[in-house]
Design a protein around this motif. Structure first.
Motif, PDB file in Angstrom:
ATOM      1  N   VAL A 119      -3.843 -12.807  13.596  1.00 36.84           N
ATOM      2  CA  VAL A 119      -3.832 -12.254  14.952  1.00 36.84           C
ATOM      3  C   VAL A 119      -3.774 -10.730  14.970  1.00 36.84           C
ATOM      4  O   VAL A 119      -4.253 -10.103  15.924  1.00 36.84           O
ATOM      5  CB  VAL A 119      -2.671 -12.831  15.797  1.00 36.84           C
ATOM      6  N   VAL A 120      -3.211 -10.113  13.931  1.00 30.85           N
ATOM      7  CA  VAL A 120      -3.026  -8.649  13.938  1.00 30.85           C
ATOM      8  C   VAL A 120      -3.146  -8.116  12.517  1.00 30.85           C
ATOM      9  O   VAL A 120      -2.715  -8.767  11.556  1.00 30.85           O
ATOM     10  CB  VAL A 120      -1.637  -8.271  14.504  1.00 30.85           C
ATOM     11  N   ARG A 121      -3.726  -6.921  12.403  1.00 34.45           N
ATOM     12  CA  ARG A 121      -3.618  -6.136  11.169  1.00 34.45           C
ATOM     13  C   ARG A 121      -3.079  -4.762  11.522  1.00 34.45           C
ATOM     14  O   ARG A 121      -3.438  -4.188  12.551  1.00 34.45           O
ATOM     15  CB  ARG A 121      -4.965  -5.999  10.475  1.00 34.45           C
ATOM     16  N   PHE A 140       4.470 -12.590   8.740  1.00 34.76           N
ATOM     17  CA  PHE A 140       4.187 -11.202   8.386  1.00 34.76           C
ATOM     18  C   PHE A 140       3.966 -11.081   6.883  1.00 34.76           C
ATOM     19  O   PHE A 140       4.844 -11.422   6.085  1.00 34.76           O
ATOM     20  CB  PHE A 140       5.349 -10.300   8.812  1.00 34.76           C
ATOM     21  N   TYR A 141       2.793 -10.547   6.520  1.00 34.46           N
ATOM     22  CA  TYR A 141       2.437 -10.303   5.128  1.00 34.46           C
ATOM     23  C   TYR A 141       2.336  -8.791   4.926  1.00 34.46           C
ATOM     24  O   TYR A 141       1.688  -8.104   5.721  1.00 34.46           O
ATOM     25  CB  TYR A 141       1.110 -10.969   4.793  1.00 34.46           C
ATOM     26  N   TYR A 167       1.755   1.284   3.845  1.00 40.92           N
ATOM     27  CA  TYR A 167       1.748  -0.173   3.781  1.00 40.92           C
ATOM     28  C   TYR A 167       0.725  -0.743   4.771  1.00 40.92           C
ATOM     29  O   TYR A 167       0.535  -0.193   5.854  1.00 40.92           O
ATOM     30  CB  TYR A 167       3.130  -0.735   4.154  1.00 40.92           C
ATOM     31  N   ASN A 168       0.117  -1.847   4.360  1.00 35.51           N
ATOM     32  CA  ASN A 168      -0.723  -2.625   5.265  1.00 35.51           C
ATOM     33  C   ASN A 168      -0.021  -3.939   5.572  1.00 35.51           C
ATOM     34  O   ASN A 168       0.626  -4.529   4.695  1.00 35.51           O
ATOM     35  CB  ASN A 168      -2.097  -2.886   4.649  1.00 35.51           C
ATOM     36  N   VAL A 204      -0.988 -11.635  -0.853  1.00 35.80           N
ATOM     37  CA  VAL A 204       0.020 -10.648  -0.462  1.00 35.80           C
ATOM     38  C   VAL A 204       1.314 -11.368  -0.109  1.00 35.80           C
ATOM     39  O   VAL A 204       1.325 -12.566   0.193  1.00 35.80           O
ATOM     40  CB  VAL A 204      -0.462  -9.784   0.725  1.00 35.80           C
ATOM     41  N   GLU A 205       2.399 -10.613  -0.129  1.00 38.47           N
ATOM     42  CA  GLU A 205       3.723 -11.205   0.033  1.00 38.47           C
ATOM     43  C   GLU A 205       4.031 -11.551   1.487  1.00 38.47           C
ATOM     44  O   GLU A 205       3.868 -10.722   2.389  1.00 38.47           O
ATOM     45  CB  GLU A 205       4.777 -10.215  -0.483  1.00 38.47           C
ATOM     46  N   LEU A 206       4.472 -12.778   1.708  1.00 43.26           N
ATOM     47  CA  LEU A 206       5.009 -13.176   3.003  1.00 43.26           C
ATOM     48  C   LEU A 206       6.446 -12.661   3.079  1.00 43.26           C
ATOM     49  O   LEU A 206       7.296 -13.041   2.272  1.00 43.26           O
ATOM     50  CB  LEU A 206       4.990 -14.695   3.151  1.00 43.26           C
TER      51      LEU A 206
END
Length: 257
Positions: free
Chosen positions: A247-249, A220-221, A230-231, A159-161
């Motif tokens: 750390v987070v989703r 952030f991805y 968006y995820n 996935v995109e950074l």
């Protein structure tokens, strides 16, 4: 045994003008903060909040939060956050929220999952051992929260950074780690003002996987998974290493304004 308080707490807030965005609507982060404050007031009043827990080296940490809003309070509007415990187990408790205006108008709802940890070891603590399981006296099973429970956010490997940011003093909360609401703000900052002029945030969901601290870099991805949906995954990079740890989703869903 002292007389029990009502299972549901109701707390009054105001959409302060400088807590509102360009559209004069309350920022989602500040609504999240009001929910966390309501949870704190509710648990403290009933004897299992942080005021007591900190005396025995324990604290609450937010594990998951989902907020779904039909509309947001506008600048200067008073609003109320009702909150109640839906269930309590050894290591996790579920807490719900209802956001209303004067006259009972419903803005939206929230769902959350909390864990208790030992502040010295940072390991999970037994919720039901606190004051002989006092929290069980306040479990409310008859109220209905209509929004979907927190889900597991799935993301592809590649996935995109989209952003890397530093963490600083104002990111750190009372528990000594990056503040839960700061993550919400950082996620929503991935979309610019022009986007928010066209779309309204309908549902926000976040899961806290691990702690990060001042000095970590947050990566952030972002992945689009549907129409205006968006995820996001947030990884941390410690200052002395290049390896990343999740750390987070988060999941965000917008609707055409």
């Amino acid at each position: 045994m002292s007389e029990l308080l009502p299972k549901v707490g109701k707390y009054k807030f105001m959409a302060e003008p400088f807590h509102c965005d360009f559209s004069k609507k309350l920022f989602m982060g500040h609504l999240g903060n009001a929910m966390l404050n309501a949870a704190d007031f509710h648990s403290n009043d009933r004897g299992y909040g942080m005021l007591y827990l900190n005396t025995i080296q324990k604290t609450w940490v937010l594990s998951r939060l989902a907020i779904e809003m039909e509309e947001m309070p506008e600048a200067y509007d008073p609003f109320f956050v009702e909150t109640w415990v839906e269930s309590a187990m050894k290591f996790f408790t579920s807490r719900n929220f209802k956001v209303t205006g004067e006259g009972g108008h419903v803005y939206g709802y929230g769902r959350s999952v909390w864990a208790m940890i030992d502040t010295e070891t940072r390991q999970p603590a037994d919720i039901l051992s606190i004051e002989d399981g006092k929290i069980l006296n306040y479990v409310e099973t008859e109220l209905h929260d209509p929004i979907k429970a927190c889900s597991r956010v799935k993301m592809s490997k590649d996935v995109e950074l989209v952003r890397v940011i530093d963490t600083n003093y104002s990111d750190v909360d009372i528990n000594g780690h990056i503040n839960s609401v700061k993550y919400i703000e950082h996620v929503l900052d991935l979309f610019d003002v022009d986007f928010y002029k066209q779309y309204r945030l309908k549902r926000f969901e976040i899961a806290y996987v691990a702690e990060s601290h001042q000095g970590d870099k947050l990566c952030f991805y972002r992945e689009q998974v549907g129409d205006n949906e968006y995820n996001i995954r947030i990884n941390k990079r410690s200052s002395n290493e290049q390896n990343e740890v999740e750390v987070v989703r988060s999941s965000v869903k917008f609707v055409k304004d």
